[in-house]
Design a protein around this motif. Sequence first.
Motif, PDB file in Angstrom:
ATOM      1  N   UNK A  35       3.169  -4.859   3.615  1.00 16.37           N
ATOM      2  CA  UNK A  35       3.709  -6.180   3.922  1.00 16.37           C
ATOM      3  C   UNK A  35       4.640  -6.627   2.807  1.00 16.37           C
ATOM      4  N   UNK A  36       5.866  -6.972   3.173  1.00 16.74           N
ATOM      5  CA  UNK A  36       6.872  -7.426   2.208  1.00 16.74           C
ATOM      6  C   UNK A  36       7.397  -8.787   2.655  1.00 16.74           C
ATOM      7  N   UNK A  37       7.279  -9.788   1.790  1.00 19.52           N
ATOM      8  CA  UNK A  37       7.738 -11.142   2.083  1.00 19.52           C
ATOM      9  C   UNK A  37       8.723 -11.553   1.001  1.00 19.52           C
ATOM     10  N   UNK A  38       9.909 -11.998   1.428  1.00 16.60           N
ATOM     11  CA  UNK A  38      10.944 -12.434   0.481  1.00 16.60           C
ATOM     12  C   UNK A  38      11.434 -13.827   0.883  1.00 16.60           C
ATOM     13  N   UNK A  39      11.374 -14.761  -0.062  1.00 20.91           N
ATOM     14  CA  UNK A  39      11.816 -16.135   0.164  1.00 20.91           C
ATOM     15  C   UNK A  39      13.132 -16.385  -0.574  1.00 20.91           C
ATOM     16  N   UNK A  40      14.051 -17.071   0.085  1.00 15.79           N
ATOM     17  CA  UNK A  40      15.320 -17.455  -0.532  1.00 15.79           C
ATOM     18  C   UNK A  40      15.666 -18.857  -0.054  1.00 15.79           C
ATOM     19  N   UNK A  41      15.897 -19.779  -1.004  1.00 17.50           N
ATOM     20  CA  UNK A  41      16.108 -21.175  -0.626  1.00 17.50           C
ATOM     21  C   UNK A  41      16.939 -21.879  -1.682  1.00 17.50           C
ATOM     22  N   UNK A  86      -9.559  -4.815  -4.020  1.00 17.48           N
ATOM     23  CA  UNK A  86      -9.217  -3.983  -5.172  1.00 17.48           C
ATOM     24  C   UNK A  86      -9.336  -2.497  -4.844  1.00 17.48           C
ATOM     25  N   UNK A  87     -10.323  -2.142  -4.020  1.00 11.24           N
ATOM     26  CA  UNK A  87     -10.546  -0.733  -3.703  1.00 11.24           C
ATOM     27  C   UNK A  87      -9.482  -0.163  -2.779  1.00 11.24           C
ATOM     28  N   UNK A  88      -8.905  -0.987  -1.930  1.00  9.42           N
ATOM     29  CA  UNK A  88      -7.969  -0.487  -0.925  1.00  9.42           C
ATOM     30  C   UNK A  88      -6.504  -0.707  -1.285  1.00  9.42           C
ATOM     31  N   UNK A  89      -6.217  -1.585  -2.253  1.00  9.25           N
ATOM     32  CA  UNK A  89      -4.827  -1.866  -2.606  1.00  9.25           C
ATOM     33  C   UNK A  89      -4.206  -0.668  -3.323  1.00  9.25           C
ATOM     34  N   UNK A  90      -3.039  -0.269  -2.846  1.00  5.07           N
ATOM     35  CA  UNK A  90      -2.332   0.860  -3.445  1.00  5.07           C
ATOM     36  C   UNK A  90      -1.109   0.423  -4.244  1.00  5.07           C
ATOM     37  N   UNK A  91      -0.528  -0.709  -3.932  1.00  7.66           N
ATOM     38  CA  UNK A  91       0.646  -1.188  -4.658  1.00  7.66           C
ATOM     39  C   UNK A  91       0.779  -2.686  -4.453  1.00  7.66           C
ATOM     40  N   UNK A  92       1.384  -3.362  -5.429  1.00  3.46           N
ATOM     41  CA  UNK A  92       1.579  -4.793  -5.316  1.00  3.46           C
ATOM     42  C   UNK A  92       2.624  -5.294  -6.294  1.00  3.46           C
ATOM     43  N   UNK A  93       3.384  -6.292  -5.878  1.00  2.00           N
ATOM     44  CA  UNK A  93       4.392  -6.912  -6.726  1.00  2.00           C
ATOM     45  C   UNK A  93       4.553  -8.359  -6.284  1.00  2.00           C
ATOM     46  N   UNK A  94       4.353  -9.288  -7.206  1.00  2.00           N
ATOM     47  CA  UNK A  94       4.448 -10.709  -6.877  1.00  2.00           C
ATOM     48  C   UNK A  94       5.158 -11.436  -8.018  1.00  2.00           C
ATOM     49  N   UNK A  95       6.223 -12.158  -7.708  1.00  2.00           N
ATOM     50  CA  UNK A  95       6.884 -12.988  -8.707  1.00  2.00           C
ATOM     51  C   UNK A  95       7.774 -14.012  -8.009  1.00  2.00           C
ATOM     52  N   UNK A  96       8.143 -15.049  -8.783  1.00  2.00           N
ATOM     53  CA  UNK A  96       9.084 -16.068  -8.327  1.00  2.00           C
ATOM     54  C   UNK A  96      10.135 -16.252  -9.412  1.00  2.00           C
ATOM     55  N   UNK A  97      11.351 -16.549  -8.988  1.00  2.00           N
ATOM     56  CA  UNK A  97      12.442 -16.786  -9.931  1.00  2.00           C
ATOM     57  C   UNK A  97      13.335 -17.884  -9.377  1.00  2.00           C
ATOM     58  N   UNK A 111       2.719  -6.003  -0.853  1.00  2.00           N
ATOM     59  CA  UNK A 111       1.419  -5.355  -0.996  1.00  2.00           C
ATOM     60  C   UNK A 111       1.277  -4.205  -0.018  1.00  2.00           C
ATOM     61  N   UNK A 112       0.630  -3.133  -0.453  1.00  2.00           N
ATOM     62  CA  UNK A 112       0.356  -1.969   0.395  1.00  2.00           C
ATOM     63  C   UNK A 112      -1.100  -1.574   0.207  1.00  2.00           C
ATOM     64  N   UNK A 130      14.974 -19.668   3.918  1.00  2.00           N
ATOM     65  CA  UNK A 130      14.518 -18.675   4.887  1.00  2.00           C
ATOM     66  C   UNK A 130      13.478 -17.763   4.255  1.00  2.00           C
ATOM     67  N   UNK A 131      12.571 -17.277   5.096  1.00  2.00           N
ATOM     68  CA  UNK A 131      11.537 -16.318   4.677  1.00  2.00           C
ATOM     69  C   UNK A 131      11.704 -15.044   5.505  1.00  2.00           C
ATOM     70  N   UNK A 132      11.891 -13.927   4.818  1.00  2.00           N
ATOM     71  CA  UNK A 132      12.059 -12.629   5.468  1.00  2.00           C
ATOM     72  C   UNK A 132      10.745 -11.850   5.354  1.00  2.00           C
ATOM     73  N   UNK A 133      10.247 -11.346   6.495  1.00  2.00           N
ATOM     74  CA  UNK A 133       8.965 -10.639   6.525  1.00  2.00           C
ATOM     75  C   UNK A 133       9.175  -9.264   7.153  1.00  2.00           C
ATOM     76  N   UNK A 134       8.694  -8.246   6.477  1.00  2.00           N
ATOM     77  CA  UNK A 134       8.708  -6.887   7.007  1.00  2.00           C
ATOM     78  C   UNK A 134       7.288  -6.326   6.878  1.00  2.00           C
ATOM     79  N   UNK A 135       6.716  -5.903   7.993  1.00  2.00           N
ATOM     80  CA  UNK A 135       5.350  -5.388   7.967  1.00  2.00           C
ATOM     81  C   UNK A 135       5.170  -4.226   8.923  1.00  2.00           C
ATOM     82  N   UNK A 136       4.276  -3.326   8.560  1.00  2.00           N
ATOM     83  CA  UNK A 136       3.917  -2.245   9.475  1.00  2.00           C
ATOM     84  C   UNK A 136       2.460  -1.862   9.259  1.00  2.00           C
ATOM     85  N   UNK A 137       1.886  -1.285  10.292  1.00  2.00           N
ATOM     86  CA  UNK A 137       0.487  -0.881  10.256  1.00  2.00           C
ATOM     87  C   UNK A 137       0.324   0.400  11.065  1.00  2.00           C
TER      88      UNK A 137
END
Length: 338
Positions: free
Chosen positions: A174-180, A103-114, A130-131, A206-213
């Motif tokens: 980290x950004x993860x997007x699922x499409x099936x 909670x202290x380090x999270x700066x942004x987040x978005x999670x949902x399924x449709x 999540x960032x 397919x699962x698309x992942x984009x991450x950086x550090x």
Amino acid sequence: ALNEYINQDHLGVGDSANQPEPKTLNSEISKGDDSNSKDVMEPLVLSQSNGSDSESEDDQDEEEDTWRFYLDLYAFAPLSTDTTTQLNGNNPVDANSSLADVFATTRAGLTFKASAEYGRFGIYSGVNYGAAYQSDNAVSWKTTNPLRKKLGITSDRIKVDSKGKIDATVETSQFIYDLAVRYRAGAIQKPKMKQGSTSFVGFIGARFIDGWMTTTVDVEGDTTLSANGKNFSRTKTEEFENSASDTWANTWVQPLIGMLATYAISEDWQAFAYLDAGGFGLAGERDLTGTAQAGIAYALGNSAQASLSYKYFGLDYAGGSGNGYTARQSGINFGLRW
């Protein structure tokens, strides 16, 4: 002629003298063709005897052949997070974070399924973003007269004071997007379901992942030399500052399979289990992601339900150039579905 007679008799229209007696009408009906009467009445009898069953089957068929849309919003509260990071072939760095740290380090987040479904086939998609930003003081120091202690100088007129610190900053995204595509077996998934009914949804895609550090190390310090004597008095301070940073970023695609099973405990309560897996080592030296989740859901009317579950998520990736990242999270998941 019969309809004309009835209308005239009911509305009181026409000459009463020309109207036949009721017994004449009954006689005409009784003398009618039995085969014709039977043909007229038989469909009425059949429709009455099979009415409830046909109506139920027709409703089910009609409900299957319609579009249904699902939107799931959820919040994941990981009670424990374990990570291992390796950059440019350096030694791996292990870290453990509690829920308070997250909670202290999270700066942004978005999670949902449709998802959308027509009949038994449909499309599934999911977003997990999540960032985080974390900055810690790695080292700090403050010393007085280090030279005098080292050289054995006894005079207090010469002083050397030194102080400084080293700060480490880590930024991650980290950004993860699922499409099936999905297929359902069993009952239609609803907030309210018949007790004992089950539903199973399988999907593949397919699962698309984009991450950086990015890791940054900042070094700050100053050294002060003071000399007080009969012939001179002088103070000199030297400050130094240095910074170094390193960034790792990657985008890759994984094959994805998964399932969602639902069992209706009662009309309002449901138990469910969710599993997915992606990667299977196809996009790197190590390439695997997976989710395991189980919980219960409660209907909030006919179109919404709330859920509470326990969830595990893992990601393990190594690209073959001395860069790798492993994360494991487990905790409570709160969900709301429309």
